[in-house]
Design an enzyme around this catalytic site. Sequence first.
Site, mmCIF file in Angstrom:
data_model
loop_
_atom_site.group_PDB
_atom_site.id
_atom_site.type_symbol
_atom_site.label_atom_id
_atom_site.label_comp_id
_atom_site.label_asym_id
_atom_site.label_seq_id
_atom_site.Cartn_x
_atom_site.Cartn_y
_atom_site.Cartn_z
ATOM 1 N N CYS A 127 0.805 -1.231 0.000
ATOM 2 C CA CYS A 127 0.000 0.000 0.000
ATOM 3 C C CYS A 127 0.841 1.286 0.000
ATOM 4 O O CYS A 127 0.547 2.227 -0.741
ATOM 5 C CB CYS A 127 -0.964 0.006 1.177
ATOM 6 S SG CYS A 127 -0.290 -0.626 2.711
ATOM 7 N N HIS A 247 -2.935 6.145 4.632
ATOM 8 C CA HIS A 247 -1.501 6.339 4.888
ATOM 9 C C HIS A 247 -1.087 7.721 4.354
ATOM 10 O O HIS A 247 -1.576 8.169 3.308
ATOM 11 C CB HIS A 247 -0.670 5.291 4.143
ATOM 12 C CG HIS A 247 -0.735 3.910 4.731
ATOM 13 N ND1 HIS A 247 -1.382 3.606 5.904
ATOM 14 C CD2 HIS A 247 -0.195 2.738 4.283
ATOM 15 C CE1 HIS A 247 -1.243 2.307 6.160
ATOM 16 N NE2 HIS A 247 -0.538 1.760 5.185
HETATM 17 C C1 11C Z 1 1.005 -1.913 6.670
HETATM 18 N N1 11C Z 1 1.788 -1.792 4.385
HETATM 19 O O1 11C Z 1 0.489 -0.794 6.606
HETATM 20 C C2 11C Z 1 1.413 -2.676 5.442
HETATM 21 C C3 11C Z 1 0.312 -3.636 5.103
HETATM 22 O O2 11C Z 1 2.948 -6.027 1.921
HETATM 23 O O3 11C Z 1 0.877 -5.782 1.497
HETATM 24 C C4 11C Z 1 0.451 -4.324 3.773
HETATM 25 C C5 11C Z 1 1.595 -5.283 3.690
HETATM 26 C C6 11C Z 1 1.807 -5.737 2.283
HETATM 27 O O4 11C Z 1 1.217 -2.484 7.733
#
Ligand code: 11C
Length: 342
Positions: A127, A247
């Site tokens: 993400c 995010h």
């Molecule tokens: C998080 N980005 O916010 C991560 C979740 O490799 O798809 C997704 C982890 C991934 O913790």
Amino acid sequence: KKYNVAILGATGAVGQEFLKLIEERNFPFNELKLLASERSAGKVIHFMGKDYIVEAAKPESFKDVQIALFAGGSTSKALAPAAVKHGAVVIDNSSAFRMDPEVPLVVPEVNPEAIRQHKGIIANPNCSTIIMVMALKPIYNAVKIKRIVVSTYQAVSGAGKEAIDELTNQVTALLADRPVEANILPGASLPKHYQIAFNLLPQIDVFVDDDYTKEEMKMVHETHKILNDYTIGITATTVRVPVYRSHAESVNIELDGPLSPKEAKQLLAGFPGVIVQDDPAEMVYPMPLYTSDKNEVFVGRIRADKTVPHGLNMWVVGDQIRKGAALNAVQIAEYMAEHNLI
Ligand code: 11C
């Protein structure tokens, strides 16, 4: 044309978002199969006027399935080859296949051409990576990028439903003057856990090379692969913040040549899926509270970094469950349907 679609991990946060998007975007499905772990099998999900019983995912679940949307985390590795064997195209949200040279890693606005090279599996990036490359690509198309310094402010929902509950429980306990429990963050399987409420955790996932976290290295390696440019210097610091959804990222870039903030804004505003929200005089900039449940990636605070020859700072915010996960995967499926690739 309509497709038989299977969703793996249908009961999770990304799986639920898949369903919302299929309805919202009128995705042309015929049969719909909802799959999950043994634990969730038997649950009933009401969707578009019909009750669906969640089935335990097995290799044979993919018989007659044309599109398999995977949000099943670690089960992807075992089940994706079986789904492909049955003739399905797998769009996988896990990290299992992202760096496999045989598997395209795709953000449809950025590198749709990679889709055609698939051999059954297409990977959806992490993400934080998706949100960042959406803001990088329009700039990169005009002037090459030499170096990226990114710091993230990642919502708890990126760590799943349990992390959302943990934030709520901790805030509730603190306000009621009760003891705080921490069992999930920074990561459920890690040996220690820390309070996220009114705190920041500078660790997402496990530590890997040279004291960087896996999340940080995903941003490096995946960005290189998506932009197909391994010359870009990329360094990341990823941080969990007590925000429920969306995010945010502070992105500092050094370009190969001149590009004014005004030109950068024009390029960003003209890029599909990006909205520029940038008016300092009116205190306009993207914030996670307001970018949640939105499909676009929002960019603001676009300004020159005068400490290097061609530097630029940006503040990039996006809903990581939508564009950062489920929406991106559904867009890949839509692209394939539109171009008759299924
Ligand atoms: C998080 N980005 O916010 C991560 C979740 O490799 O798809 C997704 C982890 C991934 O913790």
